[in-house]
Design a protein around this motif. Sequence first.
Motif, PDB file in Angstrom:
ATOM      1  N   ALA A  45     -46.931 -19.939   6.575  1.00 40.51           N
ATOM      2  CA  ALA A  45     -46.991 -18.941   5.510  1.00 40.51           C
ATOM      3  C   ALA A  45     -45.672 -18.792   4.757  1.00 40.51           C
ATOM      4  N   SER A  46     -44.557 -18.774   5.477  1.00 38.65           N
ATOM      5  CA  SER A  46     -43.276 -18.511   4.805  1.00 38.65           C
ATOM      6  C   SER A  46     -42.158 -19.313   5.445  1.00 38.65           C
ATOM      7  N   ALA A  47     -42.068 -20.548   5.066  1.00 40.19           N
ATOM      8  CA  ALA A  47     -41.055 -21.435   5.638  1.00 40.19           C
ATOM      9  C   ALA A  47     -39.658 -21.049   5.160  1.00 40.19           C
ATOM     10  N   CYS A  48     -38.702 -21.089   6.074  1.00 40.24           N
ATOM     11  CA  CYS A  48     -37.304 -20.824   5.743  1.00 40.24           C
ATOM     12  C   CYS A  48     -36.567 -22.159   5.766  1.00 40.24           C
ATOM     13  N   ARG A  49     -35.958 -22.535   4.668  1.00 38.67           N
ATOM     14  CA  ARG A  49     -35.274 -23.824   4.550  1.00 38.67           C
ATOM     15  C   ARG A  49     -33.785 -23.728   4.858  1.00 38.67           C
ATOM     16  N   LYS A  50     -33.295 -22.546   5.254  1.00 38.42           N
ATOM     17  CA  LYS A  50     -31.862 -22.345   5.440  1.00 38.42           C
ATOM     18  C   LYS A  50     -31.322 -23.131   6.632  1.00 38.42           C
ATOM     19  N   VAL A  51     -30.096 -23.627   6.473  1.00 40.84           N
ATOM     20  CA  VAL A  51     -29.363 -24.265   7.555  1.00 40.84           C
ATOM     21  C   VAL A  51     -27.993 -23.599   7.634  1.00 40.84           C
ATOM     22  N   VAL A  52     -27.396 -23.640   8.825  1.00 39.41           N
ATOM     23  CA  VAL A  52     -26.062 -23.063   9.024  1.00 39.41           C
ATOM     24  C   VAL A  52     -25.218 -24.110   9.741  1.00 39.41           C
ATOM     25  N   CYS A  53     -24.027 -24.393   9.194  1.00 35.08           N
ATOM     26  CA  CYS A  53     -23.167 -25.435   9.757  1.00 35.08           C
ATOM     27  C   CYS A  53     -22.510 -24.969  11.066  1.00 35.08           C
ATOM     28  N   ARG A  54     -21.995 -25.921  11.817  1.00 34.49           N
ATOM     29  CA  ARG A  54     -21.356 -25.647  13.104  1.00 34.49           C
ATOM     30  C   ARG A  54     -20.217 -24.629  12.958  1.00 34.49           C
ATOM     31  N   VAL A  55     -19.385 -24.795  11.935  1.00 35.36           N
ATOM     32  CA  VAL A  55     -18.239 -23.903  11.728  1.00 35.36           C
ATOM     33  C   VAL A  55     -18.714 -22.457  11.565  1.00 35.36           C
ATOM     34  N   CYS A  56     -19.737 -22.241  10.763  1.00 36.44           N
ATOM     35  CA  CYS A  56     -20.218 -20.881  10.510  1.00 36.44           C
ATOM     36  C   CYS A  56     -20.956 -20.286  11.706  1.00 36.44           C
ATOM     37  N   VAL A  57     -21.724 -21.102  12.435  1.00 38.06           N
ATOM     38  CA  VAL A  57     -22.398 -20.599  13.634  1.00 38.06           C
ATOM     39  C   VAL A  57     -21.361 -20.124  14.642  1.00 38.06           C
ATOM     40  N   GLU A  58     -20.339 -20.945  14.874  1.00 31.95           N
ATOM     41  CA  GLU A  58     -19.339 -20.587  15.875  1.00 31.95           C
ATOM     42  C   GLU A  58     -18.418 -19.466  15.391  1.00 31.95           C
ATOM     43  N   GLY A  60     -19.453 -16.942  13.637  1.00 34.20           N
ATOM     44  CA  GLY A  60     -20.233 -15.712  13.769  1.00 34.20           C
ATOM     45  C   GLY A  60     -20.625 -15.381  15.193  1.00 34.20           C
ATOM     46  N   ASP A  61     -20.935 -16.397  15.994  1.00 30.30           N
ATOM     47  CA  ASP A  61     -21.478 -16.161  17.332  1.00 30.30           C
ATOM     48  C   ASP A  61     -20.570 -16.609  18.464  1.00 30.30           C
ATOM     49  N   GLY A  62     -19.423 -17.194  18.148  1.00 35.86           N
ATOM     50  CA  GLY A  62     -18.472 -17.591  19.186  1.00 35.86           C
ATOM     51  C   GLY A  62     -18.507 -19.065  19.506  1.00 35.86           C
ATOM     52  N   LYS A  63     -17.442 -19.522  20.114  1.00 33.38           N
ATOM     53  CA  LYS A  63     -17.302 -20.942  20.481  1.00 33.38           C
ATOM     54  C   LYS A  63     -18.418 -21.342  21.447  1.00 33.38           C
ATOM     55  N   GLY A  64     -19.002 -22.477  21.200  1.00 34.53           N
ATOM     56  CA  GLY A  64     -20.083 -22.983  22.041  1.00 34.53           C
ATOM     57  C   GLY A  64     -21.468 -22.520  21.609  1.00 34.53           C
ATOM     58  N   ALA A  65     -21.529 -21.595  20.661  1.00 30.46           N
ATOM     59  CA  ALA A  65     -22.819 -21.056  20.224  1.00 30.46           C
ATOM     60  C   ALA A  65     -23.679 -22.113  19.522  1.00 30.46           C
ATOM     61  N   PHE A  66     -23.040 -23.072  18.860  1.00 27.62           N
ATOM     62  CA  PHE A  66     -23.789 -24.108  18.142  1.00 27.62           C
ATOM     63  C   PHE A  66     -24.644 -24.917  19.110  1.00 27.62           C
ATOM     64  N   GLU A  67     -24.045 -25.337  20.230  1.00 27.49           N
ATOM     65  CA  GLU A  67     -24.787 -26.147  21.207  1.00 27.49           C
ATOM     66  C   GLU A  67     -25.904 -25.341  21.866  1.00 27.49           C
ATOM     67  N   VAL A  68     -25.641 -24.071  22.152  1.00 33.07           N
ATOM     68  CA  VAL A  68     -26.673 -23.211  22.746  1.00 33.07           C
ATOM     69  C   VAL A  68     -27.845 -23.073  21.772  1.00 33.07           C
ATOM     70  N   ALA A  69     -27.545 -22.837  20.507  1.00 34.09           N
ATOM     71  CA  ALA A  69     -28.592 -22.697  19.496  1.00 34.09           C
ATOM     72  C   ALA A  69     -29.340 -24.011  19.293  1.00 34.09           C
ATOM     73  N   ARG A  70     -28.624 -25.116  19.319  1.00 37.09           N
ATOM     74  CA  ARG A  70     -29.269 -26.436  19.158  1.00 37.09           C
ATOM     75  C   ARG A  70     -30.269 -26.683  20.284  1.00 37.09           C
ATOM     76  N   GLU A  71     -29.918 -26.278  21.503  1.00 37.41           N
ATOM     77  CA  GLU A  71     -30.828 -26.451  22.635  1.00 37.41           C
ATOM     78  C   GLU A  71     -32.073 -25.578  22.501  1.00 37.41           C
ATOM     79  N   ALA A  72     -31.952 -24.451  21.792  1.00 39.93           N
ATOM     80  CA  ALA A  72     -33.105 -23.574  21.578  1.00 39.93           C
ATOM     81  C   ALA A  72     -34.115 -24.211  20.633  1.00 39.93           C
ATOM     82  N   GLY A  73     -33.669 -25.190  19.851  1.00 42.49           N
ATOM     83  CA  GLY A  73     -34.563 -25.914  18.938  1.00 42.49           C
ATOM     84  C   GLY A  73     -35.254 -24.998  17.956  1.00 42.49           C
ATOM     85  N   ARG A  74     -36.580 -25.068  17.916  1.00 43.38           N
ATOM     86  CA  ARG A  74     -37.336 -24.252  16.966  1.00 43.38           C
ATOM     87  C   ARG A  74     -37.289 -22.771  17.309  1.00 43.38           C
ATOM     88  N   GLY A  75     -36.729 -22.421  18.442  1.00 45.47           N
ATOM     89  CA  GLY A  75     -36.609 -21.018  18.825  1.00 45.47           C
ATOM     90  C   GLY A  75     -35.452 -20.314  18.142  1.00 45.47           C
TER      91      GLY A  75
END
Length: 88
Positions: A45-58, A60-75
Amino acid sequence: PSIAPVVPSCCTVPHPAASHFCHVCTRKTSAASPALSCGNLHRLASACRKVVCRVCVEAGDGKGAFEVAREAGRGWRCAHCRGECPEA
C-alpha cells in the motif's frame, strides 16, 4: 458506505526501488558507501523508498548500529516510518 480514495496511476510505483541517496545527509550510496533500505520498501500500500547511510545510522543510533540494523533486514524501519525524523 465509505468510499476508498482513488490513487491515480501516475502516483503509484508498481515495483518500488530504494533511493540512491541517504535520506538524512543526501550522500550518494554505493557498494563502497553502503546504506540501509527501509523495511517498508516492500509494503504493497505505501512503500517507503528511503535509505540511510552507515555514517548517519551510526551518528544517530551509536557505533555498531548499522550492522545490527542490517541483520534485522526487512524488520528495520527508517526514522521517518518510525515517526522519529530529526528536525532539520
